[in-house]
Write an enzyme that holds these catalytic residues in place. Sequence first.
Site, mmCIF file in Angstrom:
data_model
loop_
_atom_site.group_PDB
_atom_site.id
_atom_site.type_symbol
_atom_site.label_atom_id
_atom_site.label_comp_id
_atom_site.label_asym_id
_atom_site.label_seq_id
_atom_site.Cartn_x
_atom_site.Cartn_y
_atom_site.Cartn_z
ATOM 1 N N SER A 99 32.833 38.999 -6.873
ATOM 2 C CA SER A 99 32.537 37.724 -6.214
ATOM 3 C C SER A 99 33.575 37.375 -5.144
ATOM 4 O O SER A 99 33.632 38.013 -4.106
ATOM 5 C CB SER A 99 32.428 36.626 -7.273
ATOM 6 N N ASP A 154 36.959 44.716 6.909
ATOM 7 C CA ASP A 154 36.199 44.578 8.156
ATOM 8 C C ASP A 154 37.102 44.267 9.344
ATOM 9 O O ASP A 154 36.841 44.713 10.465
ATOM 10 C CB ASP A 154 35.136 43.485 8.024
ATOM 11 N N LYS A 202 28.890 41.628 -7.199
ATOM 12 C CA LYS A 202 28.266 40.331 -7.451
ATOM 13 C C LYS A 202 28.336 39.518 -6.158
ATOM 14 O O LYS A 202 29.339 38.869 -5.878
ATOM 15 C CB LYS A 202 28.980 39.624 -8.606
#
Length: 690
Positions: A462, A473, A487
């Site tokens: 999460s 990224d 998740k």
Amino acid sequence: MPHFIRNTFCLLLLTLTSIALAKVSYSPEQPKTAIEIVNELASKHYSKQVLDDGLSNRFLSQYVNNLDPAKSYLLQSDIDEFSRWENELDNMLKKGDLSAGFYIFNRYQERAEARLQANIDLLESGFEFDLTEDDSLNMDLEQAQWPASAQAADAFWKKRIKESYLRLILSDKEPDAARSLLVKRYTNLQNQLSQRDSEDIFQIFMNSLAELYDPHTSYMSPRSMENFRIAMSLSLTGIGAVLQREDEHTKVVRIIPGGPADKQGILKAGDKIISVGQGEEEAVDVIGWRLDDVVDMIRGAKDTIVKLEIMPAVGEAAGSTREVAIVRDKIQLEEQAAKSEIIEVQNDSGNYRFGVITIPTFYLDVEAFYNRDPEFKSTTKDVQRLLGEMADQNIDGVILDLRNNGGGFLQEATTLTDLFIDPGPIVQVRDANEVVSRNHRSRYNAYYRGPLMVMTNRLSASASEIFAGAIQDYERGFVVGEQTFGKGTVQIQLPVREGQLKLTESKFYRVSGESTQHLGVVPDIELPAFYDAEIVGESSEKNALPWDKINAVPHRRYNLTDLPVDRLIERHKSRLSQDPDLRYLSDELILMRERRAQQSISLNEKQRRQEAKDYDLTRLAIENKRRSAKGLSPYETVEEWQAENSVDADPDGENTIPLPERDPLLYETGNIFADVLIMSDARSMLVQQP
């Protein structure tokens, strides 16, 4: 009594239904609640799944499997009879017709009561289990079939009772005590079964539908809501473990950082709880119990002792159990706070010092925050303080350890990322209507601009995945470890006529456009995986929402990971094959996977004892290989090894063990970090001002 008479007696008990519990009927409000749940799922769930004949078929299968997950009680003839509703449950549920669901439960209850009584009668009859036969029990529930007849069910249950009996004998129970314990087990299951009412059945029925939408969508009955509220408001404490029902066992899903179980260090994710005892009282067998009843037994007053008999997921021979005594306590926010340490790594090119910040969860003192208390605690504030304390300690870089971090406040994942990157988007959120929000952003210049590495494992989930994905990224630092949990969904709570519906309404997407759902974050460099991705993680869950991708959002790339990753991996693999502690870990993981792959278990006592002995000797050989490679004297016997490595043998805990042995994966992450610094100009690893 002759065996053939006893066998016939058991068979009659199964085939006749003279012992009948009162049939359960649904309440007047439950049909209305069912219609409301169906409408909410159709209009608000992210998947927009249509309740049609196809879903009806899966719904029937899911409900039957939820009632009888091990295919222990119902017969194939029952399943054949229930098939008449395969394409009808959708239409029935839309009209609030619950008759099929309650009919199926009443049949299940009838079969289960007869079977449990047959088991009790078999045990009390003095039936002798032959533990010298070369027989085995299939443990692969995925391949299990519904018994074709009552006779087939009898044969299956005799093996199952025999295995339970043998397991107790191997745990040093006397034969009479083992028999008595099994009678108590089946009697308790009878009592549990008789206490189920319409509220229980309705919750199981509606959850069987909700689970088909995704694993995080569920219905909670009014009683379950009240029990949850009471548990949260009273001064009851527990052991700090997240539990779930798996087949007929209660399984540990996650150990909460800073809780009693975490501090003790014995109970692990994947362990199955067999019995629960209070202090010095006799433990109660909880196999087959409802999850909330097991949880109620584990909770209790602060500073009291709860005893758990567990079937360990790792480190023990197949079928063995052990007892764990844990002192109940409340989990304080301070116990879950971020902590730091300095580790030193000796690389072939020199010595390096890295600051390690372990973040067990993404926490926030909500009340203090909204009261504008300047001293409120949060993950971001604590990590910023720890980074400041490290500034004068001559470190070469920072490792953020997110292993076992199951998530927490999304706001904290956002603000924590803000400490390491300059202003820019961090995560995208798309709702059920495909509206994308990009409001979660970094709003300040980076606080720490030095070299960074992030550690993850399969239990990083999460909010952890949002942070790790953003660092990856932005090419701010390497992510090292295991593929994360996956998740990547957001749930909301909706009140319904009776109870509450939790449903998935949104999905998280990285700034690259890739979802964290199902796939998680794939590390740049993989470390040996402790958790099996086929067993642990979102991808192991039935009906998990799929991975997908949306448009990327423009974001800066720091190019701090623009290095020959293949060379980093090559050096890592070289150490993996040579370093004694990493080789030990790899050998242990291979042994663990081989054990998990076993699909049957012997019912021969001599063979089981030999298997346990062989398992211990194999683990001893792995340990002695490690010791020999490090120039240490090998252990002579299993007993010597176990005595020296028991929990009581080292009162100071793991802190006295050298880092490469205590946490070889963290030490190897330090080695990888050193390789990164060697391959790059130190100045190029700094985040430049925008």
